[in-house]
Design a protein around this motif. Structure first.
Motif, short mmCIF file in Angstrom:
data_model
loop_
_atom_site.label_atom_id
_atom_site.label_comp_id
_atom_site.label_asym_id
_atom_site.label_seq_id
_atom_site.Cartn_x
_atom_site.Cartn_y
_atom_site.Cartn_z
N ALA A 76 -6.20 7.02 -6.19
CA ALA A 76 -5.22 7.67 -5.30
C ALA A 76 -5.60 7.46 -3.84
CB ALA A 76 -5.12 9.16 -5.63
N VAL A 77 -6.89 7.57 -3.53
CA VAL A 77 -7.36 7.38 -2.15
C VAL A 77 -7.21 5.91 -1.74
CG1 VAL A 77 -9.45 7.40 -0.70
CG2 VAL A 77 -8.88 9.39 -2.13
N GLU A 78 -7.54 5.00 -2.64
CA GLU A 78 -7.38 3.58 -2.32
C GLU A 78 -5.92 3.25 -2.01
OE1 GLU A 78 -10.91 1.25 -4.73
OE2 GLU A 78 -9.11 1.82 -5.87
N ARG A 79 -5.01 3.77 -2.83
CA ARG A 79 -3.58 3.51 -2.59
C ARG A 79 -3.10 4.16 -1.30
NH1 ARG A 79 -3.83 4.45 -7.98
NH2 ARG A 79 -3.15 6.61 -7.79
N GLU A 80 -3.53 5.36 -1.06
CA GLU A 80 -3.09 6.11 0.13
C GLU A 80 -3.50 5.42 1.43
OE1 GLU A 80 -1.40 8.87 2.63
OE2 GLU A 80 -1.08 8.68 0.49
N PHE A 81 -4.72 4.88 1.46
CA PHE A 81 -5.26 4.34 2.70
C PHE A 81 -5.36 2.82 2.73
CE2 PHE A 81 -6.78 8.71 2.59
CZ PHE A 81 -6.46 9.14 3.88
N GLY A 82 -5.06 2.15 1.61
CA GLY A 82 -5.17 0.69 1.60
C GLY A 82 -6.61 0.22 1.76
N ILE A 83 -7.54 0.96 1.16
CA ILE A 83 -8.95 0.59 1.23
C ILE A 83 -9.45 0.29 -0.18
CG2 ILE A 83 -9.41 1.98 3.29
CD1 ILE A 83 -10.66 4.12 1.44
N ALA A 84 -10.62 -0.31 -0.25
CA ALA A 84 -11.27 -0.56 -1.54
C ALA A 84 -12.56 0.25 -1.59
CB ALA A 84 -11.58 -2.05 -1.71
N VAL A 85 -12.71 1.02 -2.65
CA VAL A 85 -13.93 1.79 -2.86
C VAL A 85 -14.77 1.05 -3.89
CG1 VAL A 85 -14.86 3.98 -3.72
CG2 VAL A 85 -12.77 3.97 -2.32
N ASP A 86 -16.01 0.76 -3.54
CA ASP A 86 -16.92 0.09 -4.45
C ASP A 86 -17.59 1.16 -5.30
OD1 ASP A 86 -19.59 -0.91 -5.39
OD2 ASP A 86 -18.83 -2.75 -4.46
N LEU A 87 -17.38 1.11 -6.60
CA LEU A 87 -17.85 2.17 -7.49
C LEU A 87 -19.37 2.31 -7.52
CD1 LEU A 87 -15.40 1.73 -10.50
CD2 LEU A 87 -15.17 3.18 -8.47
N MET A 96 1.34 4.93 1.78
CA MET A 96 1.30 4.89 3.23
C MET A 96 -0.01 4.26 3.67
SD MET A 96 1.52 8.14 5.76
CE MET A 96 3.14 8.08 6.41
N SER A 97 -0.04 2.98 3.87
CA SER A 97 -1.26 2.27 4.21
C SER A 97 -1.10 1.52 5.52
CB SER A 97 -1.62 1.26 3.13
OG SER A 97 -1.38 1.73 1.88
N ASP A 98 -1.06 2.22 6.61
CA ASP A 98 -0.87 1.61 7.91
C ASP A 98 -2.21 1.42 8.58
OD1 ASP A 98 0.02 0.69 10.31
OD2 ASP A 98 0.93 2.57 10.97
N THR A 99 -2.70 0.17 8.57
CA THR A 99 -3.98 -0.09 9.20
C THR A 99 -3.82 -0.41 10.67
OG1 THR A 99 -3.87 -2.40 8.48
CG2 THR A 99 -5.09 -0.87 7.07
N ALA A 100 -2.60 -0.58 11.18
CA ALA A 100 -2.38 -0.89 12.58
C ALA A 100 -2.76 0.30 13.46
CB ALA A 100 -0.94 -1.30 12.82
N ALA A 101 -2.38 1.49 13.05
CA ALA A 101 -2.69 2.70 13.80
C ALA A 101 -3.71 3.50 13.00
CB ALA A 101 -1.43 3.51 14.03
N THR A 102 -4.91 3.62 13.55
CA THR A 102 -5.95 4.36 12.85
C THR A 102 -5.64 5.85 12.92
OG1 THR A 102 -7.54 2.67 13.46
CG2 THR A 102 -8.42 4.75 12.71
N PRO A 103 -5.58 6.51 11.77
CA PRO A 103 -5.26 7.94 11.76
C PRO A 103 -6.41 8.78 12.31
CG PRO A 103 -5.72 7.16 9.54
CD PRO A 103 -5.75 5.96 10.42
N SER A 104 -6.07 9.95 12.81
CA SER A 104 -7.09 10.89 13.29
C SER A 104 -7.86 11.46 12.11
CB SER A 104 -6.43 12.03 14.07
OG SER A 104 -5.70 12.86 13.17
N ASP A 105 -8.98 12.09 12.40
CA ASP A 105 -9.77 12.72 11.34
C ASP A 105 -8.96 13.79 10.62
OD1 ASP A 105 -11.93 11.09 11.92
OD2 ASP A 105 -13.00 12.61 13.09
N ALA A 106 -8.14 14.54 11.36
CA ALA A 106 -7.30 15.59 10.75
C ALA A 106 -6.26 14.97 9.82
CB ALA A 106 -6.63 16.43 11.82
N GLU A 107 -5.67 13.85 10.24
CA GLU A 107 -4.69 13.16 9.39
C GLU A 107 -5.35 12.62 8.13
OE1 GLU A 107 -1.43 11.19 12.35
OE2 GLU A 107 -3.49 10.49 12.57
#
Length: 100
Positions: free
Chosen positions: A56-67, A1-12
């Motif tokens: 898992a976080v990268e896949r969930e949010f469609g972001i890249a984490v720099d190690l 679930m990587s929807d960057t069009a609608a920014t999720p709330s902090d709770a989400e």
């Protein structure tokens, strides 16, 4: 679930981070424990578990984490810390996306 069009709330974000961490540690995580360190509570959250969580976080949010730049020792220490990192990454994506 990587929807960057609608920014999720902090709770989400926190809910989705908990889900990603749960997939690694194999246990439910309560919102009241978001600020608690993960490593002392879960044997599976060792150095390899942290890397699994990053994926898992990268896949969930469609972001890249720099190690290196994102210093996993601090950004992946708790659900709250991971959620703050995700918020920053999503906000950066929104700004960069709006600039083009």
């Amino acid at each position: 679930m990587s929807d960057t069009a609608a920014t999720p709330s902090d709770a989400e974000i926190a809910d989705r981070v908990r889900s990603a961490v749960r997939s690694v540690v194999g246990s439910e995580l309560a919102p009241a424990d978001d600020a608690l360190e993960l490593a002392p509570r879960f044997d599976a959250y060792d150095s390899l578990g942290v890397l699994d969580c990053v994926g898992a976080v990268e896949r969930e949010f469609g972001i890249a984490v720099d190690l290196v730049d994102d210093d996993l020792r601090t950004t992946f220490v708790s659900v709250a810390a991971i959620s703050a990192l995700v918020r920053r990454k999503l906000d950066d994506q929104a700004v960069l996306g709006a600039a083009f």
